[in-house]
Design a protein around this motif. Structure first.
Motif, mmCIF file in Angstrom:
data_model
loop_
_atom_site.group_PDB
_atom_site.id
_atom_site.type_symbol
_atom_site.label_atom_id
_atom_site.label_comp_id
_atom_site.label_asym_id
_atom_site.label_seq_id
_atom_site.Cartn_x
_atom_site.Cartn_y
_atom_site.Cartn_z
ATOM 1 N N GLU A 96 14.324 29.778 31.788
ATOM 2 C CA GLU A 96 13.550 28.687 31.208
ATOM 3 C C GLU A 96 14.165 28.219 29.898
ATOM 4 O OE1 GLU A 96 9.651 30.276 30.930
ATOM 5 O OE2 GLU A 96 9.134 29.836 33.029
ATOM 6 N N THR A 104 16.762 17.136 31.988
ATOM 7 C CA THR A 104 15.517 16.964 32.761
ATOM 8 C C THR A 104 15.094 18.310 33.344
ATOM 9 O OG1 THR A 104 16.922 16.290 34.635
ATOM 10 C CG2 THR A 104 15.888 14.542 33.340
ATOM 11 N N TRP A 106 12.255 19.468 34.200
ATOM 12 C CA TRP A 106 11.243 19.420 35.254
ATOM 13 C C TRP A 106 11.884 19.329 36.634
ATOM 14 C CZ3 TRP A 106 11.162 15.289 38.563
ATOM 15 C CH2 TRP A 106 11.792 14.118 38.147
ATOM 16 N N LYS A 107 13.075 18.728 36.709
ATOM 17 C CA LYS A 107 13.754 18.633 38.005
ATOM 18 C C LYS A 107 14.145 20.004 38.528
ATOM 19 C CE LYS A 107 15.699 13.972 37.479
ATOM 20 N NZ LYS A 107 16.948 13.167 37.477
ATOM 21 N N THR A 109 12.525 22.751 38.131
ATOM 22 C CA THR A 109 11.348 23.389 38.715
ATOM 23 C C THR A 109 11.196 22.988 40.175
ATOM 24 O OG1 THR A 109 10.248 23.374 36.554
ATOM 25 C CG2 THR A 109 8.848 23.666 38.498
ATOM 26 N N GLY A 292 3.459 20.436 42.205
ATOM 27 C CA GLY A 292 4.151 19.604 41.218
ATOM 28 C C GLY A 292 4.995 18.550 41.897
ATOM 29 N N SER A 298 9.212 9.824 34.608
ATOM 30 C CA SER A 298 10.096 10.782 33.947
ATOM 31 C C SER A 298 11.559 10.588 34.324
ATOM 32 C CB SER A 298 9.676 12.222 34.291
ATOM 33 O OG SER A 298 8.385 12.495 33.797
#
Length: 416
Positions: A96, A104, A106-107, A109, A292, A298
């Motif tokens: 993390e 990015t 979040w990508k 994840t 998600g 985003s």
């Protein structure tokens, strides 16, 4: 007298056998937390042990293994699980921390969730594991067959297809139907693009032209300044949104860079050229997914959304596609990425010399990890493109009938 001698010999033999047996028992394995080990039982009183009965010997062996008696299996397992959990948490925090440095996070994840899911459900196909790749999937051939039924595919003359494994059936279909295949050299590390058309390769099997080795062997190099028009673009995906067409690849950004270069050089119309992806149904990520979704707001300004999603079971035409970019976003291009790609450095130098300007540079970035691959270079460590006879293949005439259109002038794009 003869009987006494015989009995004495018999007793001597028995005594010798018993001594040998006890000597063997003196070296037995003991088990500990770290595994098995072999110890000599120096505590055994050899002279007295030879007189023990069988039950007494068994009791002596058990009492001489205190490690085994002290080993608490339940406590050991609980301790092991605790340490495993602590190690996994440490790795999660480390990853993390690294992902947070990416542009990015979040990508990542979404990528990890889909890669893990495809492996867990065994719908991934070679090469595996699919992590850090455009994942190959069960049903890739069926998805490619559905794609060929689209009118946009049937009307296209020159089709750009990514070089990843799940799109190999698409590359096969392009060549099989007599179209021109435009495909990037992997990671643009050895050059730019290559074109293949079976009408210029008589006697060559199509299947031998659809992998990276076939492209190197039979393809024609394309330079930055060659003129041609791309009618359709096919990309691979890790995840894609059916509502906006927002797409997540493997994290290296090459699909966007290739799109930017082609639109920059006027080889495709960024507003009119359709983008299609083939993927498995589990890679279609709804925006309101409990796990998600892909947030449309985003996306960065260089991300290229898709118009059509083709899976083994369905065709999805994206209703509210996000806008497509045009040209190279130099202010987003990091020095690390620029250093990787020779053709981008050449393009930047050409523009700066031609226009007398200094193009901006993007912020530093941590480049994402890539999947390990075997060295596919030849025996000399080179990766040159030849015509199969040891001579380097020259680009075909830019007036090739499959690349020529009547309205090339409408496909010019200005520098972003």
């Amino acid at each position: 007298s003869g009987n006494k001698d015989c009995n004495l010999q018999h007793s001597t033999v028995l005594l010798g056998m018993r001594r040998a047996r006890l000597l063997a028992l003196a070296c037995v394995p003991t088990v500990g937390v770290s595994g098995f080990s072999l110890h000599w039982r120096s505590s055994i009183n050899y002279s007295s042990s030879i007189m023990m009965t069988e039950p007494q010997q068994a009791g002596s062996r058990l009492s001489s293994t205190p490690e085994k008696e002290r080993f608490d299996e339940a406590a050991y397992e609980a301790d092991r699980l605790t340490k495993d959990a602590e190690a996994m948490q440490a790795m999660k925090e480390k990853s993390e921390e690294e992902f947070a440095k990416l542009r990015t996070p979040w990508k990542w994840t979404i990528r990890k969730r889909i890669w893990d899911l495809m492996e867990a459900k065994d719908i991934a196909r070679f090469p595996r594991p699919v992590h850090h790749r455009i994942p190959n999937f069960v049903g890739a051939e069926q998805a490619a067959a559905r794609l060929t039924e689209l009118p946009e595919f049937q009307q296209a003359h020159c089709i750009k297809v990514n070089p990843d494994t799940p799109q190999r059936p698409v590359r096969h279909a392009v060549l099989e139907q007599g179209k021109t295949l435009l495909t990037p050299q992997p990671r643009l590390r050895t050059g730019f693009f290559s074109t293949l058309s079976m009408d210029t390769l008589p006697g060559v099997e199509i299947n031998g032209c659809t992998n990276s080795k076939g492209v190197v062997k039979f393809g024609t190099d394309v330079t930055l300044h060659d003129k041609y028009t791309v009618d359709l673009v096919v990309v691979g995906s890790t995840g894609v949104c059916p509502k906006t067409g927002a797409r997540v690849g493997k994290g290296e950004g090459f699909a966007e860079l290739e799109w930017g270069i082609l639109s920059q050089m006027g080889n495709l119309n960024a507003q009119n050229c359709l983008v299609v992806t083939t993927c498995h149904d589990v890679q279609v990520v709804e925006p309101d997914s409990e796990d998600g979704g892909i947030p449309a707001d985003s996306l960065t300004k260089h991300d290229v959304p898709v118009d059509i999603i083709v899976t083994p079971t369905r065709v999805i035409r994206v209703p509210n596609r996000a806008p497509k970019p045009s040209g190279i976003m130099w202010d987003l291009l990091s020095p690390q990425k620029l250093a990787q790609i020779k053709v981008l450095r050449q393009l930047k130098r050409d523009i700066e010399e031609r226009d007398g300007i200094q193009l901006p540079s993007g912020p530093d970035e941590v480049l994402p990890p890539i999947a390990s691959r075997k060295n596919r270079s030849n025996s000399n460590g080179q990766n040159k493109q030849t015509n199969g006879k040891g001579r380097r293949r020259r680009p075909r005439n830019s007036n090739n009938k499959n690349n020529r259109t009547s309205n090339d002038s409408t496909h010019k794009e200005t520098t972003s």
